[in-house]
Design a protein around this motif. Structure first.
Motif, PDB file in Angstrom:
ATOM      1  N   LEU A 118       9.343   4.538 -11.355  1.00 26.67           N
ATOM      2  CA  LEU A 118       9.168   4.578  -9.900  1.00 26.67           C
ATOM      3  C   LEU A 118       8.980   3.202  -9.263  1.00 26.67           C
ATOM      4  O   LEU A 118       9.146   3.053  -8.061  1.00 26.67           O
ATOM      5  N   HIS A 119       8.634   2.212 -10.052  1.00 27.58           N
ATOM      6  CA  HIS A 119       8.197   0.914  -9.543  1.00 27.58           C
ATOM      7  C   HIS A 119       9.386   0.014  -9.197  1.00 27.58           C
ATOM      8  O   HIS A 119      10.352  -0.039  -9.943  1.00 27.58           O
ATOM      9  N   PRO A 120       9.297  -0.722  -8.075  1.00 31.68           N
ATOM     10  CA  PRO A 120      10.407  -1.600  -7.700  1.00 31.68           C
ATOM     11  C   PRO A 120      10.448  -2.930  -8.453  1.00 31.68           C
ATOM     12  O   PRO A 120      11.474  -3.597  -8.456  1.00 31.68           O
ATOM     13  N   GLU A 153       0.832  -1.200   0.000  1.00 27.11           N
ATOM     14  CA  GLU A 153       0.000   0.000   0.000  1.00 27.11           C
ATOM     15  C   GLU A 153       0.873   1.259   0.000  1.00 27.11           C
ATOM     16  O   GLU A 153       0.569   2.242  -0.673  1.00 27.11           O
ATOM     17  N   ALA A 154       1.987   1.220   0.726  1.00 30.82           N
ATOM     18  CA  ALA A 154       2.889   2.374   0.781  1.00 30.82           C
ATOM     19  C   ALA A 154       3.494   2.669  -0.593  1.00 30.82           C
ATOM     20  O   ALA A 154       3.593   3.835  -0.992  1.00 30.82           O
ATOM     21  N   GLU A 155       3.890   1.630  -1.328  1.00 27.36           N
ATOM     22  CA  GLU A 155       4.431   1.826  -2.683  1.00 27.36           C
ATOM     23  C   GLU A 155       3.358   2.386  -3.609  1.00 27.36           C
ATOM     24  O   GLU A 155       3.626   3.271  -4.427  1.00 27.36           O
ATOM     25  N   ALA A 156       2.141   1.871  -3.493  1.00 28.17           N
ATOM     26  CA  ALA A 156       1.042   2.370  -4.314  1.00 28.17           C
ATOM     27  C   ALA A 156       0.797   3.851  -4.033  1.00 28.17           C
ATOM     28  O   ALA A 156       0.588   4.643  -4.960  1.00 28.17           O
ATOM     29  N   ALA A 157       0.849   4.232  -2.766  1.00 27.51           N
ATOM     30  CA  ALA A 157       0.638   5.639  -2.398  1.00 27.51           C
ATOM     31  C   ALA A 157       1.764   6.524  -2.925  1.00 27.51           C
ATOM     32  O   ALA A 157       1.510   7.626  -3.431  1.00 27.51           O
ATOM     33  N   ARG A 158       2.980   6.057  -2.844  1.00 29.50           N
ATOM     34  CA  ARG A 158       4.126   6.835  -3.330  1.00 29.50           C
ATOM     35  C   ARG A 158       4.018   7.060  -4.842  1.00 29.50           C
ATOM     36  O   ARG A 158       4.153   8.182  -5.338  1.00 29.50           O
ATOM     37  N   ILE A 159       3.737   6.001  -5.564  1.00 27.39           N
ATOM     38  CA  ILE A 159       3.607   6.102  -7.018  1.00 27.39           C
ATOM     39  C   ILE A 159       2.371   6.923  -7.385  1.00 27.39           C
ATOM     40  O   ILE A 159       2.425   7.811  -8.237  1.00 27.39           O
ATOM     41  N   GLY A 160       1.262   6.645  -6.722  1.00 27.48           N
ATOM     42  CA  GLY A 160       0.018   7.358  -7.009  1.00 27.48           C
ATOM     43  C   GLY A 160       0.126   8.845  -6.778  1.00 27.48           C
ATOM     44  O   GLY A 160      -0.351   9.661  -7.585  1.00 27.48           O
ATOM     45  N   ARG A 161       0.758   9.240  -5.686  1.00 24.73           N
ATOM     46  CA  ARG A 161       0.926  10.668  -5.399  1.00 24.73           C
ATOM     47  C   ARG A 161       1.746  11.340  -6.503  1.00 24.73           C
ATOM     48  O   ARG A 161       1.403  12.425  -6.966  1.00 24.73           O
ATOM     49  N   ALA A 162       2.795  10.687  -6.954  1.00 23.61           N
ATOM     50  CA  ALA A 162       3.617  11.258  -8.022  1.00 23.61           C
ATOM     51  C   ALA A 162       2.787  11.431  -9.297  1.00 23.61           C
ATOM     52  O   ALA A 162       2.880  12.465  -9.971  1.00 23.61           O
ATOM     53  N   PRO A 211       6.586  -4.593 -13.933  1.00 23.76           N
ATOM     54  CA  PRO A 211       5.328  -4.254 -13.259  1.00 23.76           C
ATOM     55  C   PRO A 211       4.111  -4.450 -14.165  1.00 23.76           C
ATOM     56  O   PRO A 211       4.205  -4.308 -15.387  1.00 23.76           O
ATOM     57  N   CYS A 212       2.995  -4.776 -13.560  1.00 24.42           N
ATOM     58  CA  CYS A 212       1.719  -4.838 -14.256  1.00 24.42           C
ATOM     59  C   CYS A 212       1.221  -3.404 -14.444  1.00 24.42           C
ATOM     60  O   CYS A 212       0.946  -2.706 -13.473  1.00 24.42           O
ATOM     61  N   ILE A 213       1.149  -2.955 -15.688  1.00 24.28           N
ATOM     62  CA  ILE A 213       0.626  -1.630 -16.019  1.00 24.28           C
ATOM     63  C   ILE A 213      -0.258  -1.829 -17.242  1.00 24.28           C
ATOM     64  O   ILE A 213       0.254  -2.088 -18.336  1.00 24.28           O
ATOM     65  N   THR A 214      -1.559  -1.755 -17.063  1.00 22.68           N
ATOM     66  CA  THR A 214      -2.476  -1.961 -18.169  1.00 22.68           C
ATOM     67  C   THR A 214      -3.487  -0.827 -18.231  1.00 22.68           C
ATOM     68  O   THR A 214      -3.778  -0.201 -17.216  1.00 22.68           O
ATOM     69  N   ALA A 215      -4.018  -0.585 -19.419  1.00 19.40           N
ATOM     70  CA  ALA A 215      -5.040   0.443 -19.604  1.00 19.40           C
ATOM     71  C   ALA A 215      -6.376  -0.217 -19.886  1.00 19.40           C
ATOM     72  O   ALA A 215      -6.477  -1.080 -20.754  1.00 19.40           O
ATOM     73  N   LEU A 216      -7.377   0.192 -19.133  1.00 18.59           N
ATOM     74  CA  LEU A 216      -8.743  -0.281 -19.339  1.00 18.59           C
ATOM     75  C   LEU A 216      -9.553   0.909 -19.840  1.00 18.59           C
ATOM     76  O   LEU A 216      -9.741   1.890 -19.112  1.00 18.59           O
ATOM     77  N   ARG A 217     -10.006   0.845 -21.079  1.00 23.66           N
ATOM     78  CA  ARG A 217     -10.735   1.963 -21.678  1.00 23.66           C
ATOM     79  C   ARG A 217     -12.104   2.105 -21.026  1.00 23.66           C
ATOM     80  O   ARG A 217     -12.821   1.128 -20.843  1.00 23.66           O
ATOM     81  N   VAL A 218     -12.460   3.320 -20.695  1.00 22.55           N
ATOM     82  CA  VAL A 218     -13.768   3.615 -20.116  1.00 22.55           C
ATOM     83  C   VAL A 218     -14.733   3.846 -21.284  1.00 22.55           C
ATOM     84  O   VAL A 218     -14.559   4.795 -22.054  1.00 22.55           O
ATOM     85  N   GLU A 219     -15.706   2.992 -21.422  1.00 24.48           N
ATOM     86  CA  GLU A 219     -16.660   3.080 -22.529  1.00 24.48           C
ATOM     87  C   GLU A 219     -17.772   4.084 -22.260  1.00 24.48           C
ATOM     88  O   GLU A 219     -18.290   4.695 -23.183  1.00 24.48           O
ATOM     89  N   ALA A 220     -18.150   4.237 -20.992  1.00 23.21           N
ATOM     90  CA  ALA A 220     -19.234   5.161 -20.640  1.00 23.21           C
ATOM     91  C   ALA A 220     -19.067   5.558 -19.183  1.00 23.21           C
ATOM     92  O   ALA A 220     -18.410   4.874 -18.406  1.00 23.21           O
TER      93      ALA A 220
END
Length: 110
Positions: free
Chosen positions: A75-77, A13-22, A81-90
């Motif tokens: 930034l990821h250790p 969770e701490a890594e997610a917060a660090r990356i997310g804040r950036a 890393p899993c980095i995927t894009a999910l398109r928002v249809e609506a």
């Protein structure tokens, strides 16, 4: 402009917060949600592994995903890393407009 949700897994969770804040501070994402307590089972280098992880969901413009992905990798250790894009249809028009606006790259002054 299309909107995507970038789905990223992190070791904590701490890594997610660090990356997310950036990502939010750098306007690569309008918002990041962090979901702690995920358990992953996966095959890595010929072995079945299991690990506790956290999920980071970054909401951004589709045209910002390449830059967002590069920044997450920097930034990821993890080696891969899993980095995927999910398109928002609506979605709610006002909310999607907010994402588009808040993840828009700002022009440099001058």
């Amino acid at each position: 402009m299309a909107v995507v949700f970038a789905y990223v897994t992190t070791p904590s969770e701490a890594e997610a917060a660090r990356i997310g804040r950036a990502l939010v501070e750098e306007r690569l994402a309008a918002c990041v949600n962090i979901l702690p307590g995920m358990r992953s089972i996966y095959r890595w280098q010929g072995r079945v592994e299991e690990a506790a992880e956290a999920v980071l969901i970054a909401k951004t413009r589709a045209d910002r995903f390449t830059d967002l992905s590069a920044r997450v990798r920097a930034l990821h250790p993890y080696e891969l890393p899993c980095i995927t894009a999910l398109r928002v249809e609506a979605g709610d028009a006002g909310y999607l407009d907010w994402i588009r606006h808040e993840s828009l790259a700002l022009s440099s002054p001058g």
